[in-house]
Design a protein around this motif. Structure first.
Motif, PDB file in Angstrom:
ATOM      1  N   ALA A  60       0.830  -1.209   0.000  1.00 44.24           N
ATOM      2  CA  ALA A  60       0.000   0.000   0.000  1.00 44.24           C
ATOM      3  C   ALA A  60       0.868   1.264   0.000  1.00 44.24           C
ATOM      4  N   ILE A  61       1.931   1.256   0.777  1.00 45.09           N
ATOM      5  CA  ILE A  61       2.846   2.407   0.791  1.00 45.09           C
ATOM      6  C   ILE A  61       3.444   2.598  -0.594  1.00 45.09           C
ATOM      7  N   TRP A  62       3.857   1.504  -1.227  1.00 46.48           N
ATOM      8  CA  TRP A  62       4.416   1.592  -2.566  1.00 46.48           C
ATOM      9  C   TRP A  62       3.395   2.110  -3.565  1.00 46.48           C
ATOM     10  N   ASN A  63       2.129   1.884  -3.274  1.00 49.29           N
ATOM     11  CA  ASN A  63       1.066   2.329  -4.172  1.00 49.29           C
ATOM     12  C   ASN A  63       0.569   3.730  -3.819  1.00 49.29           C
ATOM     13  N   GLY A  64       1.231   4.390  -2.867  1.00 50.92           N
ATOM     14  CA  GLY A  64       0.927   5.777  -2.572  1.00 50.92           C
ATOM     15  C   GLY A  64       0.177   6.052  -1.289  1.00 50.92           C
ATOM     16  N   LEU A  94      -0.780  -6.029  -5.444  1.00 52.03           N
ATOM     17  CA  LEU A  94      -1.926  -5.257  -4.954  1.00 52.03           C
ATOM     18  C   LEU A  94      -3.136  -6.151  -4.710  1.00 52.03           C
ATOM     19  N   GLU A  95      -3.359  -7.121  -5.584  1.00 50.66           N
ATOM     20  CA  GLU A  95      -4.490  -8.049  -5.414  1.00 50.66           C
ATOM     21  C   GLU A  95      -4.363  -8.850  -4.129  1.00 50.66           C
ATOM     22  N   VAL A  96      -3.197  -9.418  -3.900  1.00 55.78           N
ATOM     23  CA  VAL A  96      -3.010 -10.253  -2.722  1.00 55.78           C
ATOM     24  C   VAL A  96      -2.996  -9.396  -1.460  1.00 55.78           C
ATOM     25  N   ALA A  97      -2.500  -8.160  -1.553  1.00 56.52           N
ATOM     26  CA  ALA A  97      -2.530  -7.252  -0.403  1.00 56.52           C
ATOM     27  C   ALA A  97      -3.974  -6.912  -0.037  1.00 56.52           C
ATOM     28  N   ALA A  98      -4.795  -6.665  -1.037  1.00 59.81           N
ATOM     29  CA  ALA A  98      -6.218  -6.378  -0.781  1.00 59.81           C
ATOM     30  C   ALA A  98      -6.888  -7.574  -0.127  1.00 59.81           C
ATOM     31  N   GLU A  99      -6.529  -8.750  -0.567  1.00 59.59           N
ATOM     32  CA  GLU A  99      -7.103  -9.964   0.006  1.00 59.59           C
ATOM     33  C   GLU A  99      -6.670 -10.129   1.470  1.00 59.59           C
ATOM     34  N   PHE A 101      -5.873  -7.685   3.576  1.00 64.58           N
ATOM     35  CA  PHE A 101      -6.623  -6.712   4.374  1.00 64.58           C
ATOM     36  C   PHE A 101      -8.072  -7.169   4.577  1.00 64.58           C
ATOM     37  N   GLU A 102      -8.662  -7.700   3.531  1.00 64.50           N
ATOM     38  CA  GLU A 102     -10.060  -8.132   3.604  1.00 64.50           C
ATOM     39  C   GLU A 102     -10.261  -9.294   4.574  1.00 64.50           C
ATOM     40  N   GLU A 121      -7.667   1.168   1.489  1.00 59.76           N
ATOM     41  CA  GLU A 121      -8.226   1.900   0.339  1.00 59.76           C
ATOM     42  C   GLU A 121      -7.229   2.022  -0.801  1.00 59.76           C
ATOM     43  N   THR A 122      -5.958   2.102  -0.493  1.00 53.90           N
ATOM     44  CA  THR A 122      -4.941   2.278  -1.525  1.00 53.90           C
ATOM     45  C   THR A 122      -4.748   1.054  -2.399  1.00 53.90           C
ATOM     46  N   VAL A 123      -5.008  -0.122  -1.862  1.00 53.81           N
ATOM     47  CA  VAL A 123      -4.808  -1.333  -2.671  1.00 53.81           C
ATOM     48  C   VAL A 123      -6.083  -1.878  -3.281  1.00 53.81           C
TER      49      VAL A 123
END
Length: 124
Positions: A60-64, A94-99, A101-102, A121-123
């Motif tokens: 997420a940090i890498w994505n801003g 990003l997909e696996v990071a969102a997963e 978090f979820e 929210e960022t991912v």
């Protein structure tokens, strides 16, 4: 130091992960973050889950995602330096990071969950 940094980044297994990541090149670092997330999703081990959440925070940090610096962020320069490297990891990280978090943040206390909202929210 923010709660997410003191609660998640300072966990011994997360520090071990970050020590390993520090010595990798960019492509291998992204692969290792993806692996940490995937392991966390399939594990009941709390340390592995926290490492996966830490990996998702880095994505997420890498994505801003906005973040405050702290001792651990300063000690592991790849966290800050990686912001411009996200393209190397593509959508998989990003997909696996969102997963992560979820599926895994519900086990954290409510205040930590609230502090992770910007990362989530960022991912997404």
């Amino acid at each position: 130091m923010s709660v997410w940094e003191s609660e998640i980044f300072s966990n011994d297994s997360t520090i071990e992960l970050f020590d390993e990541l520090q010595d990798l090149d960019v492509a291998d670092r992204v692969d290792a973050l993806v692996d940490a997330c995937q392991i966390a999703l399939s594990s009941d081990n709390e340390d592995e889950q926290l490492s996966g959440i830490a990996a998702a925070i880095v994505a997420a940090i890498w994505n801003g995602a906005p973040f405050s610096g702290g001792d651990i962020v300063e000690d592991y320069g790849f966290i800050r330096e990686g912001i411009s490297e996200n393209a190397v990891g593509g959508d998989k990280l990003l997909e696996v990071a969102a997963e992560v978090f979820e599926n895994l943040t519900s086990s954290l206390d409510e205040s930590t969950q609230a502090l992770l909202e910007d990362f989530v929210e960022t991912v997404e």
